[in-house]
Design an enzyme around this catalytic site. Structure first.
Site, PDB file in Angstrom:
ATOM      1  N   THR A 121      37.510  44.652  37.569  1.00  0.00           N
ATOM      2  CA  THR A 121      38.932  44.961  37.385  1.00  0.00           C
ATOM      3  C   THR A 121      39.235  46.430  37.629  1.00  0.00           C
ATOM      4  O   THR A 121      40.097  46.780  38.451  1.00  0.00           O
ATOM      5  CB  THR A 121      39.378  44.572  35.959  1.00  0.00           C
ATOM      6  OG1 THR A 121      39.170  43.173  35.775  1.00  0.00           O
ATOM      7  CG2 THR A 121      40.843  44.893  35.748  1.00  0.00           C
TER       8      THR A 121
ATOM      9  N   GLN B 276      41.903  39.741  39.561  1.00  0.00           N
ATOM     10  CA  GLN B 276      42.545  40.980  39.113  1.00  0.00           C
ATOM     11  C   GLN B 276      42.639  41.932  40.309  1.00  0.00           C
ATOM     12  O   GLN B 276      41.669  42.112  41.048  1.00  0.00           O
ATOM     13  CB  GLN B 276      41.740  41.635  37.999  1.00  0.00           C
ATOM     14  CG  GLN B 276      41.472  40.744  36.796  1.00  0.00           C
ATOM     15  CD  GLN B 276      40.233  39.889  36.926  1.00  0.00           C
ATOM     16  OE1 GLN B 276      39.637  39.800  37.995  1.00  0.00           O
ATOM     17  NE2 GLN B 276      39.839  39.243  35.846  1.00  0.00           N
TER      18      GLN B 276
ATOM     19  N   ASP C 202      47.268  42.227  36.676  1.00  0.00           N
ATOM     20  CA  ASP C 202      46.732  43.515  36.211  1.00  0.00           C
ATOM     21  C   ASP C 202      47.243  44.691  37.035  1.00  0.00           C
ATOM     22  O   ASP C 202      46.477  45.564  37.454  1.00  0.00           O
ATOM     23  CB  ASP C 202      45.196  43.497  36.210  1.00  0.00           C
ATOM     24  CG  ASP C 202      44.617  42.558  35.179  1.00  0.00           C
ATOM     25  OD1 ASP C 202      45.401  41.874  34.499  1.00  0.00           O
ATOM     26  OD2 ASP C 202      43.385  42.493  35.063  1.00  0.00           O
TER      27      ASP C 202
ATOM     28  N   ASP D 285      49.319  39.563  32.778  1.00  0.00           N
ATOM     29  CA  ASP D 285      48.871  40.762  32.042  1.00  0.00           C
ATOM     30  C   ASP D 285      49.092  42.039  32.842  1.00  0.00           C
ATOM     31  O   ASP D 285      48.231  42.920  32.877  1.00  0.00           O
ATOM     32  CB  ASP D 285      47.378  40.645  31.701  1.00  0.00           C
ATOM     33  CG  ASP D 285      47.043  39.411  30.880  1.00  0.00           C
ATOM     34  OD1 ASP D 285      47.923  38.919  30.159  1.00  0.00           O
ATOM     35  OD2 ASP D 285      45.894  38.936  30.964  1.00  0.00           O
TER      36      ASP D 285
END
Length: 345
Positions: A106, A142, A165, A192
Site C-alpha cells: 500500500t 490499493q 486508499d 477507505d
C-alpha cells in the site's frame, strides 16, 4: 477509462519547448519544472530547507518522493488552477516491483510520498490512475495518490484523485503526533480513501465518492482512521462537503482501521459543520473493518452536519458531540501552536 477522464483536456498538457530541468533562481531559492523536466529531479536538487519548486502546466507521469531532510519545502503549481498541473502514476499495492523484490504494498504504491517536516503543497493535482478493471490479475488493489508523514504538512487547493486508499495521512512513527492541514482540497475515491494515523484537519474540503462497478453495498467508505491510542486527536473534517457519483446510500462515512501491526490503535474521527449528500447511508453511516474492533467502541463523533446524508433517524448510529465537546474539536486544538490557517493563500 479512468486515465482518459483524468488526463483529458488539461491546460498545458501538450506544451513543448521545455527549458532545462529544474531551472534555478538562486536569490529566491526557487526551482522551476516545465514539461519534459522531472519533478523528482528538482526535489533531488534541493540542498537545504526553505526551497520552493514551481511546477508549470502539464502532466508529469512519475513517482515523486520527498525525503525527510528536504524540510520546509514548498511544491506548487505555477497558477491558481490545480487541474493545470498533474503529477500521476499507476502503481498498485499488488504491482510487482521491477527489481523482482516483491510487490509495492500500500505505502509503496503512492505516486507522491513525503516524510519532510514543514512541507507545503498547493495548486496542483496528485493522482494514481491505476484501474482494477485493467488488472484483474492483481488482488492488491490499493493505489495511493499521496502518502504523507512529517509534522506540519500543509496541502492547500490540491486535488487528490484515485480509487482505493487515495490519501494515506500517516505519521513518522507510532508515537509521533504529526500534524497535517488540508485546506480547500478535493479528495475522491471509493474504499477507505482517506486513511492513516495522522492528526489531520480537513478544512473546507470536498470528498467525493465514485461510482463503483460492484453489486454489493456499501461500495466503500470515505474515512478509515488508525489513530494511536495515546493521541487525543485523529481526523477532523470541518466545513466541508461529502458528495457522491453513486446511488443513494451506497457509501459509509467511515470504518475504523486497527492495523495488524498496531492493535492498540483507537481510531478517532470528528465530522462537523459539513454537508453530507444522499450518497451516504444516513441510517447507518459507520461500519466495521473487523468485528473484533467494532466502530461503536471508537472515537467517532459528529456535530452540526446538514444535508440528506446527515439526517439522524437512528440516534445510536450517529453519536454526536455536545456543544461543550465541540469546542475542543477545532483547528486550533488539533494543530496547537502551528496555525497554517492564518496564512494568506
Amino acid at each position: 477509462m479512468r486515465r482518459r477522464t483524468l488526463l483529458a483536456g488539461l491546460t498545458g498538457a501538450a506544451l513543448t519547448g521545455a527549458t532545462p530541468a529544474h531551472a534555478r533562481t538562486h536569490a529566491r531559492r526557487v526551482l522551476h519544472v516545465r514539461p519534459g523536466d522531472s519533478v523528482q529531479a528538482a526535489v533531488d536538487a534541493v540542498d537545504g530547507p526553505g526551497w520552493t519548486i514551481v511546477v508549470h502546466p502539464g502532466t508529469y507521469r512519475e513517482v515523486v518522493d520527498v525525503p525527510a531532510e528536504k524540510s520546509e519545502l514548498t511544491l506548487r503549481g505555477a497558477g491558481r488552477d490545480p487541474r493545470a498541473v498533474v503529477i500521476v502514476f499507476d502503481n498498485a499495492g499488488g504491482t510487482q516491483r521491477p527489481d523482482g523484490s516483491g510487490t509495492y504494498g500500500t505505502a509503496g504504491s503512492a505516486t507522491f510520498t513525503s516524510a519532510a517536516p514543514g512541507l507545503t503543497v498547493r495548486d496542483l493535482t496528485l493522482a494514481n490512475d491505476w484501474l482494477r478493471a485493467d488488472h484483474p490479475e492483481i488482488t492488491g488493489t490499493q493505489a495511493v495518490a499521496a502518502r504523507v508523514t512529517g509534522d506540519r504538512t500543509h496541502f492547500d487547493h490540491v486535488r487528490l484523485l484515485a480509487h482505493q486508499d487515495t490519501l494515506f495521512a500517516d505519521t513518522t512513527a507510532p508515537d509521533a503526533f504529526d500534524r497535517q492541514y488540508f485546506h480547500r482540497c478535493s479528495i475522491e475515491g471509493d474504499v477507505d480513501f482517506v486513511f492513516g494515523r495522522a492528526r489531520a484537519v480537513f478544512d473546507t474540503c470536498h470528498f467525493h465518492t465514485l461510482q463503483r462497478d460492484v453489486t454489493f453495498t456499501p461500495k466503500g467508505m470515505v474515512f478509515a482512521p488508525a489513530t494511536a491510542r495515546a493521541n487525543p486527536y485523529g481526523f477532523l473534517a470541518v466545513r466541508g462537503r461529502i458528495t457522491s457519483g453513486a446511488e443513494d446510500g451506497a457509501y459509509k462515512i467511515a470504518r475504523p482501521w486497527v492495523p495488524s501491526y498496531e492493535t492498540t490503535a483507537w481510531p478517532s474521527l470528528v465530522v462537523r459543520d459539513t454537508w453530507i449528500g444522499s450518497g451516504t447511508d444516513a441510517v447507518a453511516p459507520y461500519t466495521n473493518m473487523r468485528d473484533a474492533y467494532p466502530w461503536q467502541t471508537m472515537r467517532f463523533r459528529e456535530y452540526a452536519n446538514s444535508g440528506p446524508g446527515a439526517e439522524i433517524s437512528v440516534p445510536e448510529n450517529r453519536p454526536q458531540l455536545t456543544a461543550v465537546e465541540a469546542a475542543t474539536h477545532t483547528r486550533r486544538t488539533y494543530l496547537g501552536d502551528w496555525r497554517p490557517y492564518e496564512q494568506r493563500p
